[in-house]
Design a protein around this motif. Structure first.
Motif, PDB file in Angstrom:
ATOM      1  N   VAL A 137       0.860  -1.179   0.000  1.00 39.51           N
ATOM      2  CA  VAL A 137       0.000   0.000   0.000  1.00 39.51           C
ATOM      3  C   VAL A 137       0.896   1.228   0.000  1.00 39.51           C
ATOM      4  O   VAL A 137       1.831   1.342   0.789  1.00 39.51           O
ATOM      5  CB  VAL A 137      -0.944   0.009   1.212  1.00 39.51           C
ATOM      6  CG1 VAL A 137      -2.106  -0.947   0.994  1.00 39.51           C
ATOM      7  CG2 VAL A 137      -0.220  -0.349   2.499  1.00 39.51           C
ATOM      8  N   ILE A 138       0.588   2.159  -0.897  1.00 38.75           N
ATOM      9  CA  ILE A 138       1.452   3.333  -1.097  1.00 38.75           C
ATOM     10  C   ILE A 138       0.568   4.555  -1.298  1.00 38.75           C
ATOM     11  O   ILE A 138      -0.200   4.615  -2.266  1.00 38.75           O
ATOM     12  CB  ILE A 138       2.356   3.158  -2.335  1.00 38.75           C
ATOM     13  CG1 ILE A 138       3.029   1.782  -2.346  1.00 38.75           C
ATOM     14  CG2 ILE A 138       3.400   4.258  -2.400  1.00 38.75           C
ATOM     15  CD1 ILE A 138       3.662   1.411  -3.658  1.00 38.75           C
ATOM     16  N   GLY A 139       0.646   5.499  -0.383  1.00 29.37           N
ATOM     17  CA  GLY A 139      -0.131   6.718  -0.532  1.00 29.37           C
ATOM     18  C   GLY A 139      -0.759   7.163   0.768  1.00 29.37           C
ATOM     19  O   GLY A 139      -0.498   6.595   1.834  1.00 29.37           O
ATOM     20  N   PRO A 140      -1.613   8.197   0.716  1.00 30.60           N
ATOM     21  CA  PRO A 140      -2.172   8.781   1.935  1.00 30.60           C
ATOM     22  C   PRO A 140      -3.285   7.915   2.529  1.00 30.60           C
ATOM     23  O   PRO A 140      -4.019   7.239   1.814  1.00 30.60           O
ATOM     24  CB  PRO A 140      -2.720  10.124   1.453  1.00 30.60           C
ATOM     25  CG  PRO A 140      -3.097   9.870   0.017  1.00 30.60           C
ATOM     26  CD  PRO A 140      -2.058   8.912  -0.493  1.00 30.60           C
ATOM     27  N   ASP A 149       3.791   7.586 -12.763  1.00 34.65           N
ATOM     28  CA  ASP A 149       4.215   6.979 -14.019  1.00 34.65           C
ATOM     29  C   ASP A 149       3.421   5.729 -14.348  1.00 34.65           C
ATOM     30  O   ASP A 149       3.416   5.283 -15.497  1.00 34.65           O
ATOM     31  CB  ASP A 149       5.704   6.613 -13.949  1.00 34.65           C
ATOM     32  CG  ASP A 149       6.589   7.841 -13.839  1.00 34.65           C
ATOM     33  OD1 ASP A 149       6.188   8.907 -14.359  1.00 34.65           O
ATOM     34  OD2 ASP A 149       7.673   7.745 -13.232  1.00 34.65           O
ATOM     35  N   ILE A 150       2.786   5.114 -13.337  1.00 37.61           N
ATOM     36  CA  ILE A 150       1.991   3.903 -13.557  1.00 37.61           C
ATOM     37  C   ILE A 150       0.586   4.117 -13.010  1.00 37.61           C
ATOM     38  O   ILE A 150       0.343   5.001 -12.184  1.00 37.61           O
ATOM     39  CB  ILE A 150       2.636   2.669 -12.888  1.00 37.61           C
ATOM     40  CG1 ILE A 150       2.788   2.883 -11.381  1.00 37.61           C
ATOM     41  CG2 ILE A 150       3.959   2.336 -13.539  1.00 37.61           C
ATOM     42  CD1 ILE A 150       3.261   1.646 -10.638  1.00 37.61           C
ATOM     43  N   ASP A 151      -0.330   3.291 -13.445  1.00 42.98           N
ATOM     44  CA  ASP A 151      -1.705   3.322 -12.975  1.00 42.98           C
ATOM     45  C   ASP A 151      -1.733   3.060 -11.465  1.00 42.98           C
ATOM     46  O   ASP A 151      -1.225   2.040 -10.999  1.00 42.98           O
ATOM     47  CB  ASP A 151      -2.494   2.240 -13.719  1.00 42.98           C
ATOM     48  CG  ASP A 151      -3.971   2.212 -13.355  1.00 42.98           C
ATOM     49  OD1 ASP A 151      -4.394   2.982 -12.473  1.00 42.98           O
ATOM     50  OD2 ASP A 151      -4.698   1.385 -13.941  1.00 42.98           O
ATOM     51  N   PRO A 152      -2.338   3.953 -10.669  1.00 39.11           N
ATOM     52  CA  PRO A 152      -2.365   3.758  -9.215  1.00 39.11           C
ATOM     53  C   PRO A 152      -3.381   2.752  -8.727  1.00 39.11           C
ATOM     54  O   PRO A 152      -3.394   2.409  -7.546  1.00 39.11           O
ATOM     55  CB  PRO A 152      -2.701   5.164  -8.701  1.00 39.11           C
ATOM     56  CG  PRO A 152      -3.506   5.787  -9.789  1.00 39.11           C
ATOM     57  CD  PRO A 152      -2.913   5.257 -11.073  1.00 39.11           C
ATOM     58  N   GLN A 153      -4.234   2.270  -9.626  1.00 45.37           N
ATOM     59  CA  GLN A 153      -5.288   1.346  -9.216  1.00 45.37           C
ATOM     60  C   GLN A 153      -4.711   0.145  -8.479  1.00 45.37           C
ATOM     61  O   GLN A 153      -3.806  -0.536  -8.956  1.00 45.37           O
ATOM     62  CB  GLN A 153      -6.067   0.851 -10.451  1.00 45.37           C
ATOM     63  CG  GLN A 153      -7.204  -0.106 -10.154  1.00 45.37           C
ATOM     64  CD  GLN A 153      -8.335   0.546  -9.395  1.00 45.37           C
ATOM     65  OE1 GLN A 153      -8.620   1.736  -9.629  1.00 45.37           O
ATOM     66  NE2 GLN A 153      -8.980  -0.181  -8.508  1.00 45.37           N
ATOM     67  N   GLY A 154      -5.221  -0.106  -7.270  1.00 40.15           N
ATOM     68  CA  GLY A 154      -4.806  -1.267  -6.493  1.00 40.15           C
ATOM     69  C   GLY A 154      -3.642  -1.009  -5.566  1.00 40.15           C
ATOM     70  O   GLY A 154      -3.292  -1.888  -4.767  1.00 40.15           O
ATOM     71  N   LEU A 155      -3.034   0.179  -5.620  1.00 37.77           N
ATOM     72  CA  LEU A 155      -1.879   0.481  -4.783  1.00 37.77           C
ATOM     73  C   LEU A 155      -2.201   1.436  -3.639  1.00 37.77           C
ATOM     74  O   LEU A 155      -1.634   1.341  -2.563  1.00 37.77           O
ATOM     75  CB  LEU A 155      -0.741   1.073  -5.616  1.00 37.77           C
ATOM     76  CG  LEU A 155      -0.038   0.130  -6.585  1.00 37.77           C
ATOM     77  CD1 LEU A 155       0.903   0.907  -7.498  1.00 37.77           C
ATOM     78  CD2 LEU A 155       0.748  -0.934  -5.817  1.00 37.77           C
ATOM     79  N   VAL A 156      -3.088   2.398  -3.881  1.00 35.86           N
ATOM     80  CA  VAL A 156      -3.368   3.457  -2.909  1.00 35.86           C
ATOM     81  C   VAL A 156      -4.244   2.902  -1.778  1.00 35.86           C
ATOM     82  O   VAL A 156      -5.194   2.160  -2.046  1.00 35.86           O
ATOM     83  CB  VAL A 156      -4.049   4.636  -3.591  1.00 35.86           C
ATOM     84  CG1 VAL A 156      -4.396   5.738  -2.577  1.00 35.86           C
ATOM     85  CG2 VAL A 156      -3.161   5.196  -4.693  1.00 35.86           C
ATOM     86  N   PRO A 157      -3.952   3.225  -0.509  1.00 33.56           N
ATOM     87  CA  PRO A 157      -4.741   2.724   0.606  1.00 33.56           C
ATOM     88  C   PRO A 157      -6.214   3.090   0.488  1.00 33.56           C
ATOM     89  O   PRO A 157      -6.555   4.158  -0.034  1.00 33.56           O
ATOM     90  CB  PRO A 157      -4.110   3.392   1.833  1.00 33.56           C
ATOM     91  CG  PRO A 157      -2.777   3.853   1.396  1.00 33.56           C
ATOM     92  CD  PRO A 157      -2.858   4.111  -0.071  1.00 33.56           C
ATOM     93  N   VAL A 158      -7.072   2.245   1.023  1.00 37.67           N
ATOM     94  CA  VAL A 158      -8.507   2.494   0.975  1.00 37.67           C
ATOM     95  C   VAL A 158      -9.063   2.826   2.350  1.00 37.67           C
ATOM     96  O   VAL A 158     -10.265   2.937   2.533  1.00 37.67           O
ATOM     97  CB  VAL A 158      -9.272   1.289   0.398  1.00 37.67           C
ATOM     98  CG1 VAL A 158      -8.888   1.064  -1.042  1.00 37.67           C
ATOM     99  CG2 VAL A 158      -9.030   0.037   1.226  1.00 37.67           C
ATOM    100  N   ASN A 159      -8.183   2.956   3.373  1.00 34.59           N
ATOM    101  CA  ASN A 159      -8.682   3.333   4.698  1.00 34.59           C
ATOM    102  C   ASN A 159      -7.800   4.415   5.308  1.00 34.59           C
ATOM    103  O   ASN A 159      -6.842   4.830   4.722  1.00 34.59           O
ATOM    104  CB  ASN A 159      -8.760   2.101   5.617  1.00 34.59           C
ATOM    105  CG  ASN A 159      -7.422   1.401   5.765  1.00 34.59           C
ATOM    106  OD1 ASN A 159      -6.362   2.026   5.792  1.00 34.59           O
ATOM    107  ND2 ASN A 159      -7.460   0.082   5.858  1.00 34.59           N
TER     108      ASN A 159
END
Length: 416
Positions: free
Chosen positions: A365-368, A406-416
């Motif tokens: 998981v990568i992101g806010p 540079d890549i599609d963020p789908q599936g990487l960004v946290p959902v909580n």
């Protein structure tokens, strides 16, 4: 911004490099006395998009059951941790073919990006870490295994991984180091896009380069204790040597990330899965491998790191236990002697055990986080943290900067 990165493993250090390159004031807080002293200290050495398959799949339960009566399979389970049951339930929900395919595609997308990023870092910094860009061979001991493996690899081959299915003769041409293994090998998959290197050297030298050239501050021997939060934002990080104010925080604490995040109300289902490595001087370098490889039937991976052979194996579910015994390495030593006879003396091995931060989906998981606007995650990379670290750091820096990644963020960004 003043950004605090929690953890100086390969993931946290790569994130610090990219964030500092963007002009942020970056401080890394680390409980050990130097970088890469935890999970990143030792691994198979493989930078391997070819290992992008998600662990959770329809065959995972069969493999687990088989491991209960096949000790040599390399999967061990100790039912001592209540959290393991909750994690296992979430893992099993990822074991449908639909979820396995989706998770594999996300992993492959990030792994291919990460390989480009680590090569970019090498070109930018000039650091040396015993890297070899010769590819990796994934081989099988039976024709049936090879046929099944070829079908398995075909899925990621159709999605961007360059690969070649090879018989024994062609395999030995690609990797002459295996030629003395005789008829133990039927053939394999050659992935020329993969490469190898020493994550400890990489992290240590990148940390020094980032300190000298980018002004990154590394605070060692300084264990993170908690966060001070006000109005939905992290204001300070409490550490052993005092509180540090910040504009943003990045969590990259490897296997400890899950416990730390849950303590602050963030559902981060990371479980520590133990793996074992052995690093052995090559008695005769000519008899060792020339590139990385995976013995798919024995679940043993290896790489050539300078004039050393690095071996890695086992997935052990044992909570935060990092202990090891001589018997834990018997299987990988046997494989080394079968594959590279006369190359090593295992009595000279440096043995180690460490923990991989594994998500049920096998996807980091990568992101806010939604809970705290300035609290970012860059963690949960499992057994491919060395493969994905540079790409994760670049992806995170893009997200923090508000740039399109540079890549599609789908599936990487946290959902909580």
């Amino acid at each position: 911004m003043k950004i605090l990165v929690l953890g100086a493993g390969v993931v946290g250090t790569a994130a610090a490099y990219y964030l500092a390159r963007d002009g942020h004031e970056v401080t890394v807080i680390e409980r050990h006395d130097g970088p890469a002293q935890g999970t990143s200290y030792s691994n198979a050495g493989l930078v391997s998009p070819g290992d992008a398959y998600a662990w959770g799949s329809p065959s995972a339960l069969r493999t687990f059951i088989k491991s209960l009566y096949t000790p040599d399979l390399g999967i061990k389970l100790r039912l001592r941790d209540p959290y393991l049951l909750a994690w296992t339930w979430r893992f099993l929900r990822q074991c449908t073919q639909t979820r396995a395919n989706a998770n594999t595609e996300v992993k492959l997308r990030l792994a291919l990006h990460a390989r480009d990023c680590i090569n970019e870092i090498t070109a930018d910094t000039g650091i040396d870490f015993d890297e070899r860009r010769k590819g990796i061979v994934y081989f099988y001991r039976t024709q049936q295994g090879l046929d099944t493996g070829a079908e398995h690899f075909r899925y990621i081959g159709e999605r961007g991984l360059e690969m070649e299915v090879v018989d024994r003769k062609r395999l030995f041409e690609i990797e002459p180091g295996l030629a003395d293994s005789g008829d133990r090998i039927a053939g394999g998959i050659y992935s020329p896009m993969d490469q190898t290197g020493d994550s400890l050297l990489f992290t240590t030298r990148l940390a020094q380069w980032a300190t000298d050239r980018l002004g990154v501050t590394f605070l060692y021997n300084n264990e993170v204790k908690g966060l001070d939060i006000a109005d939905g934002r992290v204001r300070t990080v409490r550490a052993a040597n005092g509180a540090i104010a910040c504009d943003a925080v990045v969590l990259s604490m490897g296997p400890e990330s899950g416990v730390f995040a849950r303590r602050h109300g963030i559902d981060l289902p990371i479980y520590p899965i133990k793996g074992y490595t052995a690093t052995i001087p090559l008695e005769d370098p000519a008899k060792g491998p020339t590139m990385g490889g995976v013995d798919e039937d024995r679940y043993v991976a290896y790489s050539r790191i300078g004039n050393r052979l690095r071996l890695a194996s086992t997935a052990e579910f044992a909570s935060f236990d990092r202990s090891h015994r001589p018997s834990d390495f018997t299987r990988m030593f046997r494989s080394a002697h079968e594959l590279f006879p006369g190359a090593v003396d295992d009595r000279k091995a440096q043995c180690w055990a460490g923990l991989r931060p594994m998500m049920p989906s096998s996807v980091p998981v990568i992101g806010p986080t939604r809970r705290y606007a300035n609290f970012y995650l860059d963690t949960g990379h499992g057994h491919v943290g060395w493969t994905m670290a540079a790409g994760s750091g670049k992806f995170l820096a893009d997200v923090v900067a508000g740039r399109k990644p540079d890549i599609d963020p789908q599936g990487l960004v946290p959902v909580n």
